[in-house]
Design a protein around this motif. Structure first.
Motif, PDB file in Angstrom:
ATOM      1  N   ASN A 185       0.838  -1.194   0.000  1.00 47.71           N
ATOM      2  CA  ASN A 185       0.000   0.000   0.000  1.00 47.71           C
ATOM      3  C   ASN A 185       0.874   1.246   0.000  1.00 47.71           C
ATOM      4  O   ASN A 185       1.199   1.802   1.043  1.00 47.71           O
ATOM      5  N   LYS A 186       1.275   1.698  -1.219  1.00 44.54           N
ATOM      6  CA  LYS A 186       2.175   2.853  -1.313  1.00 44.54           C
ATOM      7  C   LYS A 186       1.514   4.108  -0.785  1.00 44.54           C
ATOM      8  O   LYS A 186       2.171   5.031  -0.334  1.00 44.54           O
ATOM      9  N   GLU A 187       0.154   4.139  -0.832  1.00 46.87           N
ATOM     10  CA  GLU A 187      -0.570   5.330  -0.406  1.00 46.87           C
ATOM     11  C   GLU A 187      -0.268   5.690   1.046  1.00 46.87           C
ATOM     12  O   GLU A 187      -0.285   6.865   1.411  1.00 46.87           O
ATOM     13  N   VAL A 190       7.041  -3.986  -1.245  1.00 46.36           N
ATOM     14  CA  VAL A 190       6.472  -4.992  -2.148  1.00 46.36           C
ATOM     15  C   VAL A 190       6.331  -4.400  -3.551  1.00 46.36           C
ATOM     16  O   VAL A 190       6.426  -5.111  -4.541  1.00 46.36           O
ATOM     17  N   ASP A 191       6.155  -3.089  -3.635  1.00 49.36           N
ATOM     18  CA  ASP A 191       6.096  -2.421  -4.935  1.00 49.36           C
ATOM     19  C   ASP A 191       7.333  -2.865  -5.723  1.00 49.36           C
ATOM     20  O   ASP A 191       8.443  -2.853  -5.195  1.00 49.36           O
ATOM     21  N   SER A 192       7.145  -3.292  -6.977  1.00 49.73           N
ATOM     22  CA  SER A 192       8.251  -3.922  -7.713  1.00 49.73           C
ATOM     23  C   SER A 192       9.452  -2.987  -7.864  1.00 49.73           C
ATOM     24  O   SER A 192      10.603  -3.423  -7.725  1.00 49.73           O
ATOM     25  N   GLU A 193       9.194  -1.703  -8.098  1.00 50.67           N
ATOM     26  CA  GLU A 193      10.295  -0.757  -8.275  1.00 50.67           C
ATOM     27  C   GLU A 193      11.076  -0.595  -6.980  1.00 50.67           C
ATOM     28  O   GLU A 193      12.303  -0.538  -6.970  1.00 50.67           O
ATOM     29  N   HIS A 194      10.346  -0.510  -5.884  1.00 46.43           N
ATOM     30  CA  HIS A 194      10.989  -0.280  -4.590  1.00 46.43           C
ATOM     31  C   HIS A 194      11.704  -1.525  -4.102  1.00 46.43           C
ATOM     32  O   HIS A 194      12.732  -1.443  -3.442  1.00 46.43           O
ATOM     33  N   MET A 209       0.484   8.764 -12.786  1.00 49.34           N
ATOM     34  CA  MET A 209       0.382   9.164 -11.386  1.00 49.34           C
ATOM     35  C   MET A 209       0.987   8.073 -10.505  1.00 49.34           C
ATOM     36  O   MET A 209       1.547   8.350  -9.446  1.00 49.34           O
ATOM     37  N   ASN A 210       0.887   6.819 -10.966  1.00 47.90           N
ATOM     38  CA  ASN A 210       1.483   5.728 -10.192  1.00 47.90           C
ATOM     39  C   ASN A 210       2.960   5.999  -9.959  1.00 47.90           C
ATOM     40  O   ASN A 210       3.476   5.815  -8.855  1.00 47.90           O
ATOM     41  N   LYS A 211       3.651   6.463 -11.020  1.00 46.63           N
ATOM     42  CA  LYS A 211       5.085   6.742 -10.867  1.00 46.63           C
ATOM     43  C   LYS A 211       5.301   7.941  -9.959  1.00 46.63           C
ATOM     44  O   LYS A 211       6.245   7.992  -9.172  1.00 46.63           O
ATOM     45  N   LEU A 234       3.426   8.784  -7.450  1.00 43.03           N
ATOM     46  CA  LEU A 234       3.242   8.287  -6.082  1.00 43.03           C
ATOM     47  C   LEU A 234       4.462   7.467  -5.656  1.00 43.03           C
ATOM     48  O   LEU A 234       4.876   7.497  -4.494  1.00 43.03           O
ATOM     49  N   GLU A 235       5.052   6.752  -6.608  1.00 40.50           N
ATOM     50  CA  GLU A 235       6.221   5.922  -6.283  1.00 40.50           C
ATOM     51  C   GLU A 235       7.461   6.769  -5.986  1.00 40.50           C
ATOM     52  O   GLU A 235       8.312   6.374  -5.187  1.00 40.50           O
ATOM     53  N   VAL A 236       7.571   7.939  -6.635  1.00 42.86           N
ATOM     54  CA  VAL A 236       8.674   8.860  -6.321  1.00 42.86           C
ATOM     55  C   VAL A 236       8.537   9.292  -4.859  1.00 42.86           C
ATOM     56  O   VAL A 236       9.506   9.285  -4.092  1.00 42.86           O
TER      57      VAL A 236
HETATM   58 MG    MG Z   1       5.151  -0.209  -8.896  1.00 48.92          MG
END
Ligand code: MG
Length: 387
Positions: free
Chosen positions: A126-128, A151-155, A218-220, A222-224
């Motif tokens: 839950n990146k939020e 768990v986010d693949s990038e992170h 927007m996903n990216k 939020l990931e930043v």
């Molecule tokens: Mg991701």
């Protein structure tokens, strides 16, 4: 080698990450056990899906869904709990080793917060939670001795690459983005983009909210923001590159110019499993890179004109305070309205920028203040939809 099995609490078992987590558990040869899980609207399906895992606790977070369950149909030995109290009991259960925070959107914040407050290891999907309350959450984790594993693949990729050097030796972190279904769309095409087109992601199978976020990029954004808090990085050290194949999940450049990347086919079971098995690695069910076939890896800079969400994300990462909670809530509400046909695709980010501009910034908000401003931002989007 034998391993002690790890007991999981899965918050948000009916979503895409919840399903993949159950796959990882099923393929783990007893290394992971489902101690408990939560479900909202899809409680009935979750009860059925959970049966082979014999969970001790199932938490119903939607009263209507809970009322529709006949208690005699629960798996033997399963207790049904309810609401936020139920989540609290589940995450604080001494038998739980890892909490998988997989509830989508700001609704996931409470569960993440309670799990960290209980000092657990949290596998964070839950990146939020971090977008809304990054500094508060990281402070609470430090205070309670809780560990947050991405768990986010990038992170997950960044987390793995960071192990090749020291934090002070990091030059920059480069998050990859597939570019989503509209990577090659012109501005005119974007203005006419339909819900159906936006939901057709080229590389990842995900839930509707994150798929739309991927289309707006927007996903990216939020990931930043997520990376900024999770890895304690100044925003100027975080960059985004478009990589349409979604095989390189992110990269870390160190001060000497070495760039370390993590590669694998797009399959969430791998980052989920790594968060659960960390610091160990183990065989699993995720798809593997096939070097017997030729393939290409492409990289290109993002187009900030066509995808203004990215600049907005960097601005919010720099601002901190209440900005993340406002952006997150405005976006969630705007995406919902787009899916319902009440907002155009290009209006999602425009509306978010407008709401951010209007909000009264607080540099050091409490959790309550974040929840209040979340509600305020949603009301503002509602006005945007009516005008
Ligand atoms: Mg991701």
């Amino acid at each position: 080698m034998t391993f002690a099995s790890r007991n999981l609490a899965i918050l948000g078992a009916s979503g895409s990450i919840g399903h993949s987590t159950l796959d990882v558990v099923a393929a783990s040869n007893g290394r992971f056990r489902v101690h408990g899980l939560t479900a909202h609207k899809h409680l009935k399906e979750v009860v059925e899906k959970a049966r082979p895992f014999a969970p001790k606790l199932i938490v119903a977070t939607d009263p209507d869904a809970a009322a529709s369950i006949d208690p005699s149909t629960l798996p033997a030995g399963t207790t049904l709990l309810h609401g936020a109290d139920g989540i609290q009991k589940l995450v604080a259960d001494p038998e739980v080793d890892i909490v998988v925070a997989a509830i989508v959107g700001s609704a996931g914040l409470t569960g993440t917060w309670l799990a960290i407050d209980a000092g657990k290891t949290v596998a964070l999907a839950n990146k939020e939670s971090l977008v809304m309350g990054g500094p508060l959450i990281m402070d609470l984790a430090a205070e309670r001795g809780a560990t947050i594993l991405p768990v986010d693949s990038e992170h997950s990729a960044v987390f793995q690459a960071l192990q090749a050097g020291r934090h002070r030796e990091v030059q920059r972190v480069i998050l990859t983005a597939s570019g989503g279904p509209f990577r090659t769309f012109s501005q005119e095409d974007l203005e006419r983009a339909t819900v159906e087109q936006a939901l057709a992601h080229p590389t990842w199978q995900m839930g509707p909210k994150i798929t739309i976020d991927s289309a707006t990029m927007m996903n990216k954004a939020l990931e930043v923001i997520e990376a900024r808090w999770l890895f304690d990085l100044p925003p100027e050290k975080i960059e985004v590159v478009i990589h349409p194949q979604s095989i390189v999940h992110s990269l870390v450049e160190f001060v000497d110019g070495s760039v370390i990347a993590q590669l694998s086919p797009p399959d969430m079971r791998l980052p989920i499993q790594y968060a659960l098995s960390y610091p160990d690695r183990m065989p699993g069910s995720a798809r593997r890179l096939d070097l017997g076939q030729s393939f290409q890896l492409d990289f290109q800079p993002p187009d900030l004109e066509r995808f203004p969400a990215l600049s907005l994300g960097l601005e919010v990462a720099r601002a901190g305070g209440t900005a993340g909670a406002v952006l997150n809530a405005a976006n969630e509400s705007a995406v919902e309205n787009f899916l319902n046909g009440k907002l155009r695709f290009v209006d999602i980010v425009a509306a978010c920028r407008d709401v951010l501009k209007q909000h009264t910034f607080d540099v050091n908000p409490s959790l309550d203040a974040l929840l209040r401003i979340d509600a305020w931002a949603r009301e503002e989007i509602a006005k945007w939809v009516c005008t």
